[in-house]
Scaffold this active site. Structure first.
Site, PDB file in Angstrom:
ATOM      1  N   ASP A  23       5.588   0.628  -1.552  1.00 16.00           N
ATOM      2  CA  ASP A  23       6.529  -0.222  -2.486  1.00 16.00           C
ATOM      3  C   ASP A  23       5.962   0.242  -3.857  1.00 16.00           C
ATOM      4  O   ASP A  23       4.805   0.737  -3.983  1.00 16.00           O
ATOM      5  CB  ASP A  23       6.192  -1.478  -2.172  1.00 16.00           C
ATOM      6  CG  ASP A  23       6.880  -2.562  -3.420  1.00 16.00           C
ATOM      7  OD1 ASP A  23       7.987  -2.438  -3.636  1.00 16.00           O
ATOM      8  OD2 ASP A  23       6.000  -3.317  -3.726  1.00 16.00           O
ATOM      9  N   ASP A  25       6.574  -1.954  -7.523  1.00 15.09           N
ATOM     10  CA  ASP A  25       6.164  -3.224  -8.008  1.00 15.09           C
ATOM     11  C   ASP A  25       5.162  -4.023  -7.452  1.00 15.09           C
ATOM     12  O   ASP A  25       5.552  -4.574  -6.322  1.00 15.09           O
ATOM     13  CB  ASP A  25       7.627  -3.783  -8.646  1.00 15.09           C
ATOM     14  CG  ASP A  25       8.080  -2.912  -9.479  1.00 15.09           C
ATOM     15  OD1 ASP A  25       7.796  -2.404 -10.584  1.00 15.09           O
ATOM     16  OD2 ASP A  25       9.211  -2.845  -8.957  1.00 15.09           O
TER      17      ASP A  25
END
Length: 250
Positions: A23, A25
């Protein structure tokens, strides 16, 4: 159980990893505080002055009760949730539209990108994986234009990525917690999802990785309760520096 016992247990229950999917953020880049500020400012004059001052005193952070619900989700999913919360809790004008808030948020966040810092241990882990020849990819709910802005000061993180799958990719039909984005990232790497290890910081992201058939490591926001991740992750870390490649056959 000792750290050595934890490593042995992971070796027994998981086969060696062939690829790693990140991922973005809150996992590689510490954008979440900036995202909160961008969201609050996106309401503009519709946000009552007292609420604006209250949020400023709290470091321009969204209240955890709504933040934990929207982490990892695509804008089309989280924006209506924030608007509903703001209307019920903050007394925000009910006329604000989702597209308007989303565009305001994205414009604000893009302007803050010069201040984005990497998450603890991100560069170190990527360097280790590159040296070991492990294919790596990013699977993010952010739209392409936002990713382009965020990578400006962090090319050393993005350049080694074999592929980057964004939330607005036409092949990603449903956002996290659906498995689409991790299935697509694995497909582009040419690696079976069950041979991939996912790093995530959100509930929806961990659910997405698990639904895709990947092993999942949760890297937690300090405000998140670890017990929440017991059923949706294989390991929980406070930061990327705690990752032990040997435990995953790397």
């Amino acid at each position: 159980m000792t750290d050595d016992d934890d490593v042995m247990e992971l070796r027994k229950t998981h086969k060696a990893v062939k690829a790693v999917l990140f991922d973005l953020d809150g996992t590689l880049l510490d954008t979440e505080s900036l995202s909160d500020k961008a969201t609050i400012e996106a309401f503009g004059n519709s946000l009552p002055h007292l609420i604006r001052e209250e949020r400023r005193q709290d470091g321009d952070r969204l209240p955890w009760e709504i933040k934990k619900e929207i982490l990892g989700k695509q804008g089309e999913d989280w924006v209506p949730m924030v608007i509903s919360y703001a209307q019920k809790t903050w007394g925000v004008n009910s006329n604000i539209r989702a597209n308007q808030l989303w565009n305001n948020w994205e414009m604000n966040l893009n302007s803050f990108c010069k201040d984005v810092k990497e998450c603890e241990g991100a560069t170190k882990l990527i360097k280790i994986l590159v040296e070991k020849g492990i294919p790596i990819a990013i699977a993010t709910s952010s739209r392409t234009i936002s990713v382009q802005k965020k990578r400006l000061r962090h090319e050393h993180i993005f350049q080694p990525m074999t592929t980057i799958v964004t939330g607005d990719d036409p092949l990603v039909k449903k956002g996290k917690p659906a498995p689409d984005i991790y299935l697509e990232a694995a497909r582009r790497l040419g690696i079976k999802p069950e041979d991939c290890l996912v790093f995530e910081d959100s509930i929806s992201g961990c659910q997405s990785g698990k639904a895709a058939g990947c092993a999942v490591i949760a890297v937690l926001d300090s405000r998140m309760e670890k017990s929440i991740f017991d059923e949706i992750s294989d390991q929980v870390l406070d930061n990327l520096n705690e990752f032990d490649p040997a435990a995953w056959g790397l």
